[in-house]
Design a protein around this motif. Structure first.
Motif, PDB file in Angstrom:
ATOM      1  N   VAL A  45       0.820  -1.225   0.000  1.00 15.61           N
ATOM      2  CA  VAL A  45       0.000   0.000   0.000  1.00 15.61           C
ATOM      3  C   VAL A  45       0.847   1.265   0.000  1.00 15.61           C
ATOM      4  O   VAL A  45       0.318   2.353  -0.258  1.00 15.61           O
ATOM      5  CB  VAL A  45      -0.956   0.061   1.222  1.00 15.61           C
ATOM      6  N   PHE A  46       2.149   1.140   0.262  1.00 16.17           N
ATOM      7  CA  PHE A  46       2.987   2.338   0.269  1.00 16.17           C
ATOM      8  C   PHE A  46       3.318   2.834  -1.141  1.00 16.17           C
ATOM      9  O   PHE A  46       3.902   3.896  -1.303  1.00 16.17           O
ATOM     10  CB  PHE A  46       4.227   2.120   1.128  1.00 16.17           C
ATOM     11  N   ASP A  48       1.490   1.388  -5.093  1.00 18.12           N
ATOM     12  CA  ASP A  48       0.187   1.033  -5.670  1.00 18.12           C
ATOM     13  C   ASP A  48      -0.225  -0.405  -5.371  1.00 18.12           C
ATOM     14  O   ASP A  48      -1.107  -0.952  -6.036  1.00 18.12           O
ATOM     15  CB  ASP A  48       0.180   1.278  -7.185  1.00 18.12           C
ATOM     16  N   TYR A  76       5.223   6.729  -8.207  1.00 18.75           N
ATOM     17  CA  TYR A  76       3.784   6.438  -8.396  1.00 18.75           C
ATOM     18  C   TYR A  76       3.196   5.953  -7.078  1.00 18.75           C
ATOM     19  O   TYR A  76       3.444   4.821  -6.658  1.00 18.75           O
ATOM     20  CB  TYR A  76       3.610   5.376  -9.490  1.00 18.75           C
ATOM     21  N   PRO A  78      -0.422   6.099  -5.642  1.00 17.85           N
ATOM     22  CA  PRO A  78      -1.838   6.496  -5.734  1.00 17.85           C
ATOM     23  C   PRO A  78      -2.540   6.591  -4.373  1.00 17.85           C
ATOM     24  O   PRO A  78      -3.586   7.218  -4.276  1.00 17.85           O
ATOM     25  CB  PRO A  78      -2.457   5.396  -6.608  1.00 17.85           C
ATOM     26  N   HIS A  79      -1.973   5.998  -3.330  1.00 22.76           N
ATOM     27  CA  HIS A  79      -2.628   6.093  -2.016  1.00 22.76           C
ATOM     28  C   HIS A  79      -2.065   7.247  -1.186  1.00 22.76           C
ATOM     29  O   HIS A  79      -2.304   7.320   0.016  1.00 22.76           O
ATOM     30  CB  HIS A  79      -2.455   4.786  -1.228  1.00 22.76           C
ATOM     31  N   ASP A  82      -3.918   9.241   1.445  1.00 22.62           N
ATOM     32  CA  ASP A  82      -4.200   8.664   2.761  1.00 22.62           C
ATOM     33  C   ASP A  82      -2.940   8.309   3.531  1.00 22.62           C
ATOM     34  O   ASP A  82      -2.941   8.299   4.755  1.00 22.62           O
ATOM     35  CB  ASP A  82      -5.063   7.400   2.591  1.00 22.62           C
ATOM     36  N   ILE A  83      -1.894   7.952   2.802  1.00 17.88           N
ATOM     37  CA  ILE A  83      -0.670   7.490   3.449  1.00 17.88           C
ATOM     38  C   ILE A  83       0.464   8.451   3.129  1.00 17.88           C
ATOM     39  O   ILE A  83       0.891   8.556   1.976  1.00 17.88           O
ATOM     40  CB  ILE A  83      -0.294   6.073   2.950  1.00 17.88           C
TER      41      ILE A  83
ATOM     42  N   PHE B   5       0.325   2.151 -15.696  1.00 16.00           N
ATOM     43  CA  PHE B   5       0.925   3.199 -14.900  1.00 16.00           C
ATOM     44  C   PHE B   5       0.043   4.425 -14.770  1.00 16.00           C
ATOM     45  O   PHE B   5      -0.136   4.983 -13.697  1.00 16.00           O
ATOM     46  CB  PHE B   5       2.288   3.589 -15.507  1.00 16.00           C
ATOM     47  N   TRP B  52      -6.004  -3.154   1.584  1.00 18.74           N
ATOM     48  CA  TRP B  52      -6.669  -1.941   1.133  1.00 18.74           C
ATOM     49  C   TRP B  52      -8.165  -2.239   0.921  1.00 18.74           C
ATOM     50  O   TRP B  52      -8.520  -3.369   0.559  1.00 18.74           O
ATOM     51  CB  TRP B  52      -6.012  -1.491  -0.179  1.00 18.74           C
ATOM     52  N   ASP B  82       0.837   5.914  10.195  1.00 16.57           N
ATOM     53  CA  ASP B  82       1.055   6.070   8.751  1.00 16.57           C
ATOM     54  C   ASP B  82      -0.183   6.560   8.011  1.00 16.57           C
ATOM     55  O   ASP B  82      -0.077   7.196   6.979  1.00 16.57           O
ATOM     56  CB  ASP B  82       1.502   4.729   8.141  1.00 16.57           C
ATOM     57  N   LYS B  84      -3.572   8.632   8.268  1.00 14.03           N
ATOM     58  CA  LYS B  84      -4.453   9.583   8.964  1.00 14.03           C
ATOM     59  C   LYS B  84      -5.711   9.700   8.127  1.00 14.03           C
ATOM     60  O   LYS B  84      -5.628  10.113   6.969  1.00 14.03           O
ATOM     61  CB  LYS B  84      -3.807  10.975   9.041  1.00 14.03           C
TER      62      LYS B  84
END
Lengths: 360, 360, 360, 360
Positions: A45-46, A48, A76, A78-79, A82-83, B5, B52, B82, B84
């Motif tokens: 998740v850090f 994609d 890249y 994409p999260h 949130d992160i 991508f 996720w 990590d 929030k």
């Protein structure tokens, strides 16, 4: 309700769930080397990916891998809404879990650019954040400064190379400047024969990795006997340094489905270490050849040019973990000869099996 | 390399991977109701889960579920360093994926407290953040104000109830104030017979949920035919409102392994809808009873008290999706009688099967 | 086309087909004894079975059994119109195949009569034809004269005992005359608790066998991890004589699904040999108990009466071939205590698990 | 104990065992034809097979086949010392079981000779005993007199053709005299590309059969999704006559592993019936192509020569029973074009996939 509310250790994920038993893939060591099962291309998740870093260690443990590298994309994420985290964070979170599980975790990142030069993984990093640079050459130089091992990922990915797998001048430059030491000959289930040839010609290390984003089970059906695509590393010892040295010296092979891809010296050694071949002369007209396969490899044999007075199978499959006997007939009074075949799933050149002879 | 991508839609996760085919669990509808397969207790990285949110929808899709609720803990968020985010965030991320996949996603949260009152899930929320309150009663009241359906999770969890499954005065208070409408009779693979009895006595809705934290495949072996623990909801239609109404009216059953747990009226209806029973008199001495099971349920039958001149099996298993024939012998000139048995895996009372009679 | 036209050896069936790899079931030996996995109740086309005798050996080989007995019916031979043969014939045909495969083949036959006395197997015969007698007592006496080990098959088979599992005066007579030394406590998947009690009371050997008629895969799903019902024999050595002595001395246990059925001394020994239990005191308030299960057995633990200041699981499953850790909490200043539980799937009495204590 | 002692019907074998549920392989019908799944090469204990004929019907039932032929060898009967029977006997024994199970049973025999002409199956016989002749031509003539459909089995079997797959003058003679109408292009898992070419050139019917000798599960791992090699017959109706007419008119395809082998008109029709292809223009630059695969076939697509402004996958796999979407990009302002690919596992010529175009 698999979690204790107050005292959850990161390490717990490996020990608590019923199915978390360490897997085992039987692959022989080579003389002087231990064979390590490695995956050097993994997401969380850090970037994609869709799982927390600890899951990647649990997966490796369950599948019997020896070493992995979590290689989240630098460019890249994409999260990111949130992160918010350093590029070092997925490594930091996975590290204690890997230690507890006895898995070598190698710090890595994916430099993620349009083609050319495409995506490249850098392994053995000390600080991934240094790779976050506007210019890609700066990113490569930052990796090089950390003495990284850098390889080109999925060179024939159709999103970047829609019709042909091309080598660009940028790749020559990276190669010449010592910033490309290997190529993914297999990524996921996709094999790139052009890259196979480049590795042979330019003396590059061959790698094969899963590039997993989702839970690994969504990609491989382990209950049907599948294994993830992996790089076999022939290391002097089970250590990060051992892996690094082996990668730099091109001591690898790629294991993908039933195929092994690599230099002939390694595939031949794997074949010979995996198999005991016993030859028993029954009488003047027939010989029994017994194969005892101690590995999880399967071998698909196909007869090649030979003395036709030596009569044996046209195609033959040696199954994993078992003993099988083949009868060879000697005709017209010959006393023996060469039993020639190609091992079709041991690719020593692009889409070409490895020739082998058993003396009868 | 399963990701493009530049243009990754959240929805992509469902469509791109090879194995992402919608699953199908054959469970009959009941007269007037459609049977929905639901899991109302699921975690993601937004509390102490390890995936996720989109993964939870992909899992539900692959397994053939109709409705799920992601119920991240309000009070327990070990990844908060990590990540929030609002307590509404996992729902927001999963919602478009669920829509694309045709899965009903019900907004929920887990109120996570020491025992008493333990953990409770609130479903059909409009704003999960409102439940973040120091005092647990304030959290319940906030849920009630949003017209939530609230149920007690894993009442016999040994981390909170080490030796016995107790009902505390706090539970009476919640019940009396309309803030507890159901209980998890099964959580994961664990069945709580005491809770089963409470549901019967106090007219509470029975639920069974997975409480999954890791990728679901780490908990269930789908290749061996397993299914996750789920709540069967007998709804008037396939809608959030339909689910809500059914939960409030206790129109549910719990499906866990081979067991069905619920009120007799629903288990009997499921049995009768799943099965065609055809009785053919062969001659004066024997009758053939053919069971055609159109469902994925298995039924374990065990003979109970009966006229011993009617001779049939002592134990008998009706397999899923097939046709099986049993021969019943008529002795001493009887013309017929009652074939009595208990269906051992249809629990209409704590650890007690459901009695059934076929007239011969 | 798996057959060579001219030179087919009976033994070939084991060696030629791809899947014919010797299986392995990990069950520990007991101190002083080797544990043999045996099936003493098997049919072929020479009575009412549906496969050629060699298939039975191939099956045993693939499943990792050590010893089998082909026990075709003396009195029931529905294929007799096509197959005319001595009652010794299935043994004769299987013997060279068994020898080549390293499987102990024990000569046996099934004395097949109406109830009472029902069906009985006689093992270690020298001439099965001698058992072909009009009067059943003559058949038993012929077996006895050959020093056979005789046991009662499926005592609660509903075709012969439709409602209750009864012991008849005929059985007392056989027992008193030394012509019944054991009983099948499990036949196929069916467990007979009454027979379990009789074995305990009358000091009879407990057996569990498959009674397979069709190809074994039609009865067991090996890919889902199933194993056939078998008798575990604790023998002094791997020999026919070793099996015979062990059977006569009641050194057996029955392995059926996840259950082990037998005398406490053997089940306790199996449990202790299968498991390494390591106890580590973490601090004054908690102790970690690590179970390393080296066997293929699963163990279902359920807490029994204990000092409630010692806090541990209510139910717990120890999976096969793995390492799992349980945390035990010490409350109110206690330094240790007895961790009591029942192992629910180790039946030392009819439908009753085995009590066990770990000292903390 | 799966048998009732007194009243065993032959038919029972199908109905009694738990796992005996009729299988289902989803293969589409073709316009005007029903697609029958057939295996025309099967052995039992009445020649060199290892199971009773009824087992073959139970296997076919479980696997979802429509028609089978038991083709025991005329000249090779290694169990003849124990089994004395007419060559018609295995058919007679299987016939009532097949009728009860709803499987078409076609009477056949294998004429079993050294090469040339090798082994040939004759189907639709009325009396197999007539084929028992010293001279092979007499055997063929006897079959012809019964209006049999005769085909050459495993033309490249290495026991008879050790190095090359040769066509002998004897085969020309059989062909010219109307005594060879088809060839096994696949036998078991072995594919004969030379035979594939002969069928195309000489207008012979292509067949693929299992040639099973042992229980079928020893040859195929059904739990891993395998299916036996089979001949797909496109018949006007589900009848012996329908099969015969279709075989004579070459309306067949061979289904082996993931491969389909046959004439282009049939493979194309299968592909188009199996798949719904929906094309949706998203905007000027991209089109979405959705494949809905209603069959159990998998399709491996590989891009062929095309307008490179139409950008799509290089390789793509359409999985069984699911819906998958591919994005096609339109570059440089083109409005559409031809999406060309080869379906690699649909062999319309020896080792050559089938070309296909989707108009965008």
């Amino acid at each position: 309700m698999k979690r204790t509310f107050l005292c959850m250790l990161a390490v717990g994920v490996l020990l608590q769930a019923a199915a978390q038993v360490r897997g085992k893939i039987d692959i022989p060591n080579l003389p002087g080397y231990v064979t390590l099962k490695c995956d050097f291309h993994i997401h969380t998740v850090f970037s994609d990916g869709n799982v927390w870093p600890a899951v990647r260690i649990a997966e490796a443990y369950r599948e019997g891998l020896d070493a992995v590298s979590i290689t989240d994309h630098i460019e890249y994420r994409p999260h990111a809404g949130d992160i918010k985290a350093s590029h070092n964070r997925s490594f930091e979170l996975a590290e204690p879990v890997a230690k507890a599980a006895g898995i070598l975790l190698i710090k890595g990142s994916e430099i993620t650019r349009a083609m050319p030069p495409g995506h490249h993984n850098a392994l053995f990093l000390t600080d991934s954040d240094e790779l976050d640079q506007p210019d890609y050459m700066d990113a490569f130089r930052a990796a090089q400064k950390q003495d990284a091992f850098i390889f080109w990922n999925h060179p024939g990915w159709d999103a970047q190379q829609p019709d042909t797998t091309l080598w660009f001048p940028e790749h020559t430059r990276l190669l010449e400047q010592g910033m490309m030491m290997g190529i993914e000959v297999v990524n996921g289930e996709e094999y790139f024969p052009e890259a196979h040839q480049w590795c042979l010609d330019k003396k590059l290390t061959m790698l094969g990795n899963s590039d997993v984003h989702d839970p690994i089970q969504a990609q491989y059906n382990f209950d049907k006997g599948a294994h993830r695509t992996m790089t076999l590393v022939f290391a002097r010892d089970v250590s990060t340094q051992g892996v690094k040295e082996a990668l730099r010296e091109r001591r690898t092979a790629v294991y993908c489905g039933e195929r092994l891809i690599g230099e002939e010296r390694y595939l031949k050694a794997l074949f010979e270490q995996a198999l005991d071949i016993k030859i028993v002369k029954v009488n003047n007209a027939s010989v029994r050849v017994t194969f005892t396969n101690n590995s999880d490899f399967v071998f698909h044999l196909k007869k090649t040019a030979h003395d036709t007075r030596l009569v044996y199978f046209r195609e033959y499959t040696i199954q994993p973990k078992g003993e099988q006997t083949v009868t060879v007939r000697l005709q017209e009074g010959i006393q023996g000869g060469d039993m020639n075949f190609s091992i079709e799933n041991l690719l020593v050149q692009p889409n070409r099996g490895m020739d082998y002879t058993i003396k009868i």
